[in-house]
Scaffold this motif. Sequence first.
Motif, PDB file in Angstrom:
ATOM      1  N   ALA A  90      53.207  48.187  18.865  1.00 45.58           N
ATOM      2  CA  ALA A  90      54.038  47.768  19.954  1.00 45.58           C
ATOM      3  C   ALA A  90      55.300  48.904  19.263  1.00 45.58           C
ATOM      4  CB  ALA A  90      55.174  46.459  19.493  1.00 45.58           C
ATOM      5  N   HIS A  91      54.990  49.982  19.172  1.00 46.79           N
ATOM      6  CA  HIS A  91      55.443  51.043  18.540  1.00 46.79           C
ATOM      7  C   HIS A  91      55.738  51.425  17.351  1.00 46.79           C
ATOM      8  CE1 HIS A  91      54.938  53.283  22.920  1.00 46.79           C
ATOM      9  NE2 HIS A  91      55.303  52.239  23.040  1.00 46.79           N
ATOM     10  N   LYS A 115      62.755  45.282  18.220  1.00 37.49           N
ATOM     11  CA  LYS A 115      61.816  46.172  19.497  1.00 37.49           C
ATOM     12  C   LYS A 115      62.674  47.893  19.441  1.00 37.49           C
ATOM     13  CE  LYS A 115      61.495  45.011  23.874  1.00 37.49           C
ATOM     14  NZ  LYS A 115      61.709  44.981  25.395  1.00 37.49           N
ATOM     15  N   ASN A 173      50.989  52.069  21.638  1.00 39.21           N
ATOM     16  CA  ASN A 173      51.812  51.250  22.282  1.00 39.21           C
ATOM     17  C   ASN A 173      50.149  50.275  22.436  1.00 39.21           C
ATOM     18  OD1 ASN A 173      51.835  49.228  24.932  1.00 39.21           O
ATOM     19  ND2 ASN A 173      51.721  50.892  26.344  1.00 39.21           N
ATOM     20  N   SER A 174      49.765  49.376  22.104  1.00 40.65           N
ATOM     21  CA  SER A 174      48.797  48.359  22.752  1.00 40.65           C
ATOM     22  C   SER A 174      48.946  47.174  22.529  1.00 40.65           C
ATOM     23  CB  SER A 174      47.715  48.885  21.339  1.00 40.65           C
ATOM     24  OG  SER A 174      46.850  47.989  21.392  1.00 40.65           O
ATOM     25  N   ARG A 175      50.235  46.949  23.460  1.00 42.56           N
ATOM     26  CA  ARG A 175      50.439  45.896  23.619  1.00 42.56           C
ATOM     27  C   ARG A 175      49.627  45.098  25.169  1.00 42.56           C
ATOM     28  NH1 ARG A 175      55.531  48.247  24.426  1.00 42.56           N
ATOM     29  NH2 ARG A 175      55.091  48.826  26.553  1.00 42.56           N
TER      30      ARG A 175
END
Length: 316
Positions: A152-153, A159, A168-170
């Motif tokens: 998540a960055h 956040k 971004n690997s959500r």
Amino acid sequence: MAWGVGPGDAVFVPDFTFFSSGEVVCAVGATPVFVDVDERTFNLDSEQLEQAIDFVERETDLVPKAVVTVDLFGLPADYPKIKPICEKYGLFLLEDGAQGFGGSIKGEMACSFGDISTTSFFPAKPLGCYGDGGAVFTDDDEWADLIRSFAAHGKGSMKYDNIRIGMNSRLDAIQAAILKVKFESFVDVELEAVDGAARWYADALALIAQDEGFVLPMIPEGYASSWAQYTIQLPLACNRDALQSRLREKGIPTMVYYPKPMHQQRAFEGDCIAFGDMAITKKLCDRVLSLPFGPYVTHDEAADVADALRESLESL
Ligand SMILES: *Cc1c(COP(=O)(O)O)cnc(C)c1O
């Protein structure tokens, strides 16, 4: 990324796999060392692995850091042999369970063998969502926190507090919702069904395999496959392209997983080490053929595929 693997590190990867098993190594600036596989299981050859580690220690400036095992076509890699090798040389073990999710060795589930394990929920995998998705498994809380942050960055406490460079690997909520439903069928129905379908194929194909000289997939004692693919090995003399088009005419789709050894992929050119002659991988790339397969294949369909295969082979 969680292990800090980077430039100057060597990571051992089977030569017979999907590209991304090696791609991730280069993505963090480390060097993939490709190693040959076992002819019957398609998975990393433990003896070749140990020789490759010795070779890198003796002959290169690289530091052996990790091993990526692949549970190819649904069959867990040879963990009883590979885990002790990782311990002996102090290497991290990353289980690429993209195809292996649902498999097991003596009741121990795939994606629990690595220090960190990964799987993919791409639609072609044993448990697929309707787009892209995946999961990471580990018992280590620190690595888990790091991975959640990278995914998540590089988030910190929230956040908009970013404490490292991530990506971004959500997992999309819509994919998660689909997986929640499909996971139940996967556990309750599909794993058993796909194993049953593998037995129908084995029964329908046994005689033809003997007559025509092709090799059926082999599941070692104590292992269970989640059967991401049902892959046979054709005789050397067989014209695979011609066979595929005959089968296509009969409405039977087939695929070649995989046509090219990893060490020959252009993306790795000058950026990898190929250990040994890769005789098995090269042979497999020329001979493998994956048949249409999955938990919803029926007994009649298995028989039809077998008939079509016999007719096509005899007509070549
Ligand atoms: C599909 C696959 C991957 C990659 O999965 P993605 O969801 O595309 O990231 C990695 N390794 C193997 C062996 C695969 O088959």
